[in-house]
Design an enzyme around this catalytic site. Structure first.
Site, PDB file in Angstrom:
ATOM      1  N   ASP A 184       0.836  -1.194   0.000  1.00  0.00           N
ATOM      2  CA  ASP A 184       0.000   0.000   0.000  1.00  0.00           C
ATOM      3  C   ASP A 184       0.872   1.246   0.000  1.00  0.00           C
ATOM      4  O   ASP A 184       2.089   1.183   0.194  1.00  0.00           O
ATOM      5  CB  ASP A 184      -0.986  -0.011   1.175  1.00  0.00           C
ATOM      6  CG  ASP A 184      -0.297   0.084   2.526  1.00  0.00           C
ATOM      7  OD1 ASP A 184       0.436   1.069   2.763  1.00  0.00           O
ATOM      8  OD2 ASP A 184      -0.493  -0.816   3.364  1.00  0.00           O
ATOM      9  N   VAL A 185       0.256   2.386  -0.236  1.00  0.00           N
ATOM     10  CA  VAL A 185       1.005   3.615  -0.486  1.00  0.00           C
ATOM     11  C   VAL A 185       1.904   4.014   0.677  1.00  0.00           C
ATOM     12  O   VAL A 185       2.971   4.619   0.485  1.00  0.00           O
ATOM     13  CB  VAL A 185       0.022   4.750  -0.865  1.00  0.00           C
ATOM     14  CG1 VAL A 185      -0.831   5.158   0.325  1.00  0.00           C
ATOM     15  CG2 VAL A 185       0.756   5.950  -1.450  1.00  0.00           C
TER      16      VAL A 185
END
Length: 233
Positions: free
Chosen positions: A101-102
């Site tokens: 994820d970011v």
């Protein structure tokens, strides 16, 4: 390989546009104009389209130290993507073999070899993934023992019908954990800690299978995998 497929691979043309380019006599192979899209070419052929020399790339295998604030997607309107960090021809053809994820940092593989990518990510192969997590709340004493047992037994995450596979949790300090999982559910590590009433503040992937993140790679840097690393999967 057929000439039209070669053009698709190297010039990012559709098959129909590649055939049209050949029939318009825009393509030369080893200095000669070729009119037949089915003409056989290979990596030793000198293929030229509209004056541009084309080079067949792949398969390629990279490891990256993903920084925070970068998405593992092809297109993003909010954050930079992995492709923005790669200075290679046809970088857009590379895809991550297992995403982060970011906000998560650490090891990501990128490749244009779909079969290899599948071996890395397939639940059947159960490649171990090791993460280092900083937690919002301390976990120590009996609570730490209980958490390690819960992770080993498997946790039923919100929205899932089956518990997670057995995972190995080690509390390095009350707020610093190392977790090894053998699958790749959506936001799995964060959801596992949420399931025991905690929250992950920072998350970093250290390894996938036997391959560890190269300590010489700064955030955002990548390198080609060595042959022995590729053959681990």
């Amino acid at each position: 390989m057929r000439l039209d497929k070669y053009l698709c691979e190297t010039a990012d043309l559709t098959r129909s546009l590649a055939k049209r380019a050949v029939r318009r006599e825009e393509v030369r192979v080893d200095g000669e104009v070729v009119k037949d899209p089915s003409t056989h070419v290979d990596e030793t052929s000198d293929v030229n389209w509209l004056g541009q020399s084309l080079v067949l790339t792949g398969p390629r295998y990279l490891m990256m130290n993903k920084p925070t604030g970068v998405e593992c997607t092809s297109h993003s309107s909010h954050y930079p993507t992995l492709h923005d960090l790669i200075d290679l021809p046809n970088a857009e053809r590379l895809h991550p073999a297992g995403r982060l994820d970011v906000e998560t940092t650490g090891l990501v593989f990128l490749t244009d070899d779909g079969q290899w990518s599948h071996r890395v990510t397939s639940p059947r192969h159960a490649s171990a993934k090791v993460y280092r997590a900083t937690l919002a709340e301390p976990v120590e004493g009996r609570a730490a023992e209980k958490a390690m047992q819960s992770f080993a037994d498997g946790l039923l995450l919100k929205g899932d019908s089956k518990p997670t596979r057995p995972a190995e949790l080690h509390m390095l300090t009350p707020r610093d954990a190392r977790l090894t999982i053998h699958e790749g559910k959506y936001h799995q590590v964060r959801r596992m800690f949420a399931a025991i009433g905690n929250r992950v503040e920072t998350l970093h992937r250290e390894s996938i299978g036997p391959v560890q993140l190269d300590p010489g790679l700064a955030p955002g840097e990548c390198r080609m995998l060595r042959p022995d690393e590729i053959q681990c999967f």
